[in-house]
Design an enzyme around this catalytic site. Structure first.
Site, PDB file in Angstrom:
ATOM      1  N   SER A  15       0.833  -1.192   0.000  1.00 20.98           N
ATOM      2  CA  SER A  15       0.000   0.000   0.000  1.00 20.98           C
ATOM      3  C   SER A  15       0.875   1.252   0.000  1.00 20.98           C
ATOM      4  O   SER A  15       1.752   1.392  -0.840  1.00 20.98           O
ATOM      5  CB  SER A  15      -0.953  -0.048   1.197  1.00 20.98           C
ATOM      6  OG  SER A  15      -1.998   0.876   1.066  1.00 20.98           O
TER       7      SER A  15
ATOM      8  N   ASP B  22      -5.883  -3.627  -2.343  1.00 19.32           N
ATOM      9  CA  ASP B  22      -4.796  -3.322  -1.409  1.00 19.32           C
ATOM     10  C   ASP B  22      -4.138  -4.597  -0.874  1.00 19.32           C
ATOM     11  O   ASP B  22      -4.818  -5.492  -0.368  1.00 19.32           O
ATOM     12  CB  ASP B  22      -5.373  -2.505  -0.244  1.00 19.32           C
ATOM     13  CG  ASP B  22      -4.303  -1.821   0.588  1.00 19.32           C
ATOM     14  OD1 ASP B  22      -3.277  -2.445   0.873  1.00 19.32           O
ATOM     15  OD2 ASP B  22      -4.513  -0.641   0.936  1.00 19.32           O
TER      16      ASP B  22
END
Length: 601
Positions: A354, A468
């Site tokens: 991320s 993610d």
């Protein structure tokens, strides 16, 4: 008669060598020379051709082996996948199979000869156990060595690095000798190095090469001669170093053995790309890599610092930096990076999840501290990536701003063209797995790995849905290990984050009532906070295992405001900077004026 005398001398020399190897091994050395001399006739000679399997994972242990010459590899599943990895090397003087014999458990790795090797096999395991029982000091020494090997499975930096390298050129016009000298200089920091070219090594027998390898920690075989010498270099090597120019058009590699991982007998292959400019040649690595099957590492070599990085990677002395996801707390990574640079710590590979993957990409681009801060500030503070709200059919935002900001920061860069090795991860919802991205368009895979479910829309690619990476792996130290870097500095900014509730309720009230409650301090968690927290709830056991893989685990204190508090990014940087210096016992650091200058204030 003379021939018989020579045969006797050869047999005597082999017995003497075998006895010395037994005495120097952790398994047998404590038994003493008289006992070993009586045990030696129980050993049977074994020869393995390069690529032959000695034992397979899951086999019942039936013997102990001592490696006399050559090199074996232990193979098994990696930390981050079930794909077969080279776990470690077993060289002359080391033993194989004793753990299974002492514990009675099946083999825990497949052992394969990396090149032609000779071994001694002791099938009488009952006698060995009786000897160990009669010599408790020897047993204690053997157990200490075995416990160390068990620890290596959790902390693989203790495994032996490769000892021999074949430096092979893509064509005859490459400066092989110059490259060999630079490589030797980078390896010499970690042990003695011998460079063997055709002039010195051509025509020598296996015993001569074995003796040279015993005398030096590393041997670099330079394939600068005819085809026979080139074949010799490849047969003697634990790893192949494939030299090419980054500014030349890629061509098929001349050695069929090197083009396929199976044909290379699973020996690691490294593509060395010579670069003349300050930056690697765009698309150079990808073009060359298309000509190989299986895993190939690549390195862009511009100047001495790149060669030093290569030396550390080959000698298993490289340091990798792994950065976790955590929203606005990702600015803490900038403080950690600044401190590590100030401390003079090498960052030889970098990766993350991320926002950690995004900061890691900036480090891999070799942005200095000011550039890194400016790009991050533009992307997340002034750029407001989550302000393009939309009807929440798929996500709360359209993702257009986040995509545009990432493209503005990283342009057309590809991951394989970055000066420092980099990876980022995404969660592949289609296949239910973590995907590791080491090649491809950089902004695209950073965007995939930061697609917080429900907040940013997923990235759709080749029929796959990516979100993610924190959903499955928020601290990918295991990925760094599987890429061959075992000294890992990991920065976990997720911490023990919670999403508390100050009152009890099961359903939302009407909008007027909800507004009245909010104005009087009774606030539900925001939708953004719920989705952010949901994306980072993962298996605690796996998270603990990944944290244990770190040589240094840094968890900078959180700045108040949560994972969406972008406005306090300067304080987050400063707190993480001071924390990192304290972690490495270097409290203090740059004064306030220097920090303000770095921040452009």
């Amino acid at each position: 008669m003379a021939g018989h005398e020579v045969a006797v001398d050869d047999e005597s020399r082999r017995s003497s060598l075998a006895l010395r190897l037994l005495e120097s091994s952790a398994m047998f050395g404590g038994l003493g020379e008289p006992v070993l001399a009586r045990l030696l006739p129980s050993f049977e000679p074994v020869s393995l051709k390069g690529g032959e399997v000695l034992c397979r994972r899951g086999d019942v242990p039936d013997a102990v082996y001592l490696v006399c010459t050559g090199s074996l590899g232990a193979f098994g599943p990696g930390h981050s996948s079930d794909e077969e990895h080279l776990l470690g090397l077993i060289g002359a003087g080391q033993t194989v199979g004793e753990l299974g014999v002492l514990t009675g458990r099946p083999r825990n790795a497949t052992v394969r000869a990396l090149r032609d090797s000779t071994l001694l096999r002791l099938a009488d395991t009952r006698r060995l156990l009786e000897l160990m029982a009669a010599h408790p000091d020897a047993l204690a020494r053997a157990l200490a060595d075995l416990l160390g090997r068990v620890q290596w499975r959790e902390e693989p930096q203790g495994l032996d690095p490769a000892r021999t390298f074949a430096l092979l050129g893509a064509h005859g016009q490459l400066p092989l000798r110059v490259a060999a000298a630079q490589l030797a200089a980078s390896l010499r920091v970690h042990g003695s190095v011998l460079v063997l070219d055709a002039t010195l090594g051509r025509g020598r027998d296996a015993a001569w090469h074995d003796a040279r390898e015993r005398e030096h920690r590393f041997v670099v075989y330079v394939a600068d001669g005819d085809a026979d010498w080139r074949d010799t270099c490849m047969r003697q090597a634990d790893r192949f170093l494939l030299l090419a120019r980054g500014d030349e058009a890629p061509r098929p590699w001349p050695d069929a053995m090197c083009r396929s991982g199976a044909d290379a007998l699973h020996r690691p292959r490294h593509l060395l790309l010579l670069c003349d400019g300050a930056q690697p040649s765009p698309h150079a690595a990808g073009g060359w890599l298309e000509g190989f099957e299986g895993r190939v590492a690549w390195h862009h070599l511009r100047a001495g610092a790149d060669w030093d990085r290569l030396g550390r990677l080959l000698a298993r002395r490289a340091t990798g930096l792994v950065l976790s996801g955590g929203g606005a707390r990702g600015f803490s990574h900038l403080g950690v990076v600044r401190a590590l640079r100030e401390l003079g710590m090498n960052i030889d590979a970098v990766g993350g999840t991320s926002i950690g993957g995004i900061v890691a990409a900036g480090v891999a681009c070799e942005w200095d501290d000011r550039q890194l801060l400016e790009h991050m500030r533009q992307a997340f503070v002034t750029g407001h990536p989550l302000r393009d709200l939309t009807v929440p059919l798929i996500a709360l935002t359209r993702g257009t701003r986040a995509t545009r900001l990432l493209r503005a920061a990283f342009g057309s860069r590809r991951i394989e063209d970055l000066p420092i090795p980099h990876f980022c991860v995404s969660a592949n919802l289609t296949l239910g797995r973590i995907d590791v991205h080491t090649r491809g368009v950089l902004w695209k895979w950073l965007r995939a790995g930061a697609a917080i479910p429900g907040i940013l829309p997923p990235l759709l690619d080749a029929g796959m849905v990516h979100v993610d990476g924190a959903v499955l792996n928020n601290l990918p130290t295991d990925v760094m290990h599987d890429l061959g870097v075992h000294d890992v500095v990991a920065v976990d900014i997720s911490g023990e984050d919670t999403l508390p509730a100050s009152f009890e309720d099961a359903a939302l009230p009407t909008l007027p009532r909800l507004t009245w409650q909010w104005m009087h301090g009774r606030q539900w968690p925001s939708l953004f906070a719920i989705l952010m927290r949901s994306a980072m709830v993962h298996d605690n056991a796996s998270a603990r295992r990944r944290r244990r893989l770190a040589s240094h685990l840094l968890s900078p204190p959180h700045v108040a405001g949560g994972m969406l508090n972008w406005k306090d990014h300067v304080r987050a940087i400063d707190v993480a900077y001071e924390y990192t210096l304290r972690h490495f016992d270097k409290a203090g650091g740059a004064d306030a004026a220097a920090r303000a200058d770095w921040r452009g204030e």
